[in-house]
Design an enzyme around this catalytic site. Structure first.
Site, PDB file in Angstrom:
ATOM      1  N   GLU A   1       3.314  -8.647   9.150  1.00  0.00           N
ATOM      2  CA  GLU A   1       2.484  -8.115   8.907  1.00  0.00           C
ATOM      3  C   GLU A   1       3.828  -6.645   7.943  1.00  0.00           C
ATOM      4  OE1 GLU A   1       0.718  -6.482  10.980  1.00  0.00           O
ATOM      5  OE2 GLU A   1      -0.018  -8.405  11.007  1.00  0.00           O
TER       6      GLU A   1
ATOM      7  N   PRO B 130       0.954  -1.283  -0.126  1.00  0.00           N
ATOM      8  CA  PRO B 130       0.487  -0.016  -0.170  1.00  0.00           C
ATOM      9  C   PRO B 130       0.754   1.288  -0.542  1.00  0.00           C
ATOM     10  CG  PRO B 130      -0.631  -1.483   1.858  1.00  0.00           C
ATOM     11  CD  PRO B 130       0.234  -2.493   0.577  1.00  0.00           C
TER      12      PRO B 130
ATOM     13  N   ASP C  24     -10.627   0.302 -25.587  1.00  0.00           N
ATOM     14  CA  ASP C  24     -11.727  -0.428 -24.144  1.00  0.00           C
ATOM     15  C   ASP C  24     -11.167   0.728 -23.478  1.00  0.00           C
ATOM     16  OD1 ASP C  24      -9.731  -2.845 -23.740  1.00  0.00           O
ATOM     17  OD2 ASP C  24      -9.099  -0.791 -23.007  1.00  0.00           O
TER      18      ASP C  24
ATOM     19  N   ARG D  70      -2.503  -7.752 -21.044  1.00  0.00           N
ATOM     20  CA  ARG D  70      -3.685  -7.762 -22.413  1.00  0.00           C
ATOM     21  C   ARG D  70      -2.927  -6.054 -22.879  1.00  0.00           C
ATOM     22  NH1 ARG D  70      -7.218  -4.339 -21.379  1.00  0.00           N
ATOM     23  NH2 ARG D  70      -8.689  -4.825 -22.521  1.00  0.00           N
TER      24      ARG D  70
HETATM   25  N1  4GY Z   1      -2.335  -3.126  -1.537  1.00  0.00           N
HETATM   26  N2  4GY Z   1      -1.592  -2.821  -3.463  1.00  0.00           N
HETATM   27  C1  4GY Z   1      -1.201  -3.684  -1.478  1.00  0.00           C
HETATM   28  C2  4GY Z   1      -1.440  -5.205  -0.513  1.00  0.00           C
HETATM   29  C3  4GY Z   1      -0.428  -6.998   1.113  1.00  0.00           C
HETATM   30  C4  4GY Z   1       1.669  -7.327   4.117  1.00  0.00           C
HETATM   31  C5  4GY Z   1       3.523  -6.251   2.789  1.00  0.00           C
HETATM   32  C6  4GY Z   1      -1.751  -3.128  -2.011  1.00  0.00           C
HETATM   33  O1  4GY Z   1       0.092  -4.001  -3.144  1.00  0.00           O
HETATM   34  N3  4GY Z   1      -0.155  -4.402  -2.038  1.00  0.00           N
HETATM   35  O2  4GY Z   1      -1.898  -4.014   0.759  1.00  0.00           O
HETATM   36  N4  4GY Z   1      -0.167  -5.821   0.442  1.00  0.00           N
HETATM   37  C7  4GY Z   1       0.920  -6.276   2.454  1.00  0.00           C
HETATM   38  C8  4GY Z   1       0.323  -7.581   3.243  1.00  0.00           C
HETATM   39  C9  4GY Z   1       3.497  -7.272   3.312  1.00  0.00           C
HETATM   40  C10 4GY Z   1       1.981  -6.258   2.021  1.00  0.00           C
END
Ligand code: 4GY
Length: 260
Positions: free
Chosen positions: A115, A88, A168, A153
């Site tokens: 984590e 994230p 698209d 794609r």
């Molecule tokens: N949102 N986009 C995502 C995610 C999980 C613990 C690091 C996201 O790409 N990946 O939420 N990944 C975490 C879980 C380790 C990644």
């Protein structure tokens, strides 16, 4: 394009590689697909991939050594590939980023679990961090599959000319027009007349109008930063006039003019 996915759950990728357009792209050698089990690069008897966080706290962290081993093995298979961590905290994925990734020779996706991943891996062995959106998954695997799917794609020869990626959503910055198939009448709802007419120019006009209005109603943010063609401006102006007419003729109206 060479895709390599590093994960402690390689089975999650099996059905992904084995279905639909991804499978066909592999069979036609437009992409190659490899899954590497990070657990194969553990060095202890118990094949442990996680450990407790320094500084305390709940949850576990992915140990650096198995990930490092897996990344080095992947880099040997695809020396010019870039490494991508799904997190994230990364740059938010979109169609433009998909287009950029599609032009590269190889992508190595590092899927975290627990984590998070030891910071020294992120710092030393990761080229790019990508997020598929602002939410938290339990691991990077689903995010990796999303990115691979969207990138595949776009690779020339993967889609037929018929449903080419040019046509698209997002290729022109607009959402797709409405789609209809048989039957012509379904639960009392009819297919728009023009689509049955065989008049291709009129059909194209209707589709552009459908695209524009759907984008305006569902994703007005997409129109904000996009230039409009003469034809597109005319379509939106016509709708604005139609809407204004409804507003002005409504019984409760005070005759206020819409400002735009
Ligand atoms: N949102 N986009 C995502 C995610 C999980 C613990 C690091 C996201 O790409 N990946 O939420 N990944 C975490 C879980 C380790 C990644």
């Amino acid at each position: 394009m060479k895709f390599i996915v590093l994960t402690i759950f390689p089975d999650m990728l099996n059905s992904f590689w084995a279905h639909g357009i991804i499978r066909r792209a592999i069979e036609r050698r437009k992409i190659s697909a490899e899954t590497i089990n990070v657990r194969d690069y553990t060095t202890d008897r118990h094949k442990v991939t996680d450990d407790r966080p320094y500084g305390g706290g709940s949850g576990m962290v992915m140990k650096p050594e198995p990930l490092a081993g897996a990344i080095r093995a992947a880099s040997k298979l695809a020396p010019s590939a870039k490494t991508i961590l799904l997190t994230p905290q990364g740059r938010v994925f979109n169609q433009n980023l998909a287009r950029k990734l599609a032009s590269w020779k190889g992508l190595i996706f590092v899927c975290g679990r627990y984590e998070g991943v030891d910071e020294r891996i992120c710092h030393d062995l990761i080229d790019y961090e990508i997020s598929t959106g602002d939410y938290v998954l339990t691991g990077g695997e689903l995010a990796a599959m999303m990115v691979i799917d969207a990138v595949t794609r776009l690779i020339p020869g993967v889609l037929g000319a018929e449903d080419s990626a040019e046509k698209d959503s997002f290729s022109n910055g607009l959402l797709e027009h409405a789609h209809y198939t048989r039957p012509q009448s379904y639960e009392g709802k009819e297919v728009p007349e023009v689509l049955l007419s065989g008049h291709h120019q009129e059909i194209e006009k209707w589709r552009l109008e459908s695209s524009l209005i759907r984008t305006f109603l569902k994703r007005p943010d997409l129109l904000q930063h996009r230039e409009l063609s003469e034809q597109e401006r005319d379509i939106l102006k016509k709708w604005a006039r139609d809407i204004e007419e409804i507003v002005l003729s409504s019984p409760k109206g005070h005759g206020n003019r819409i400002k735009y």
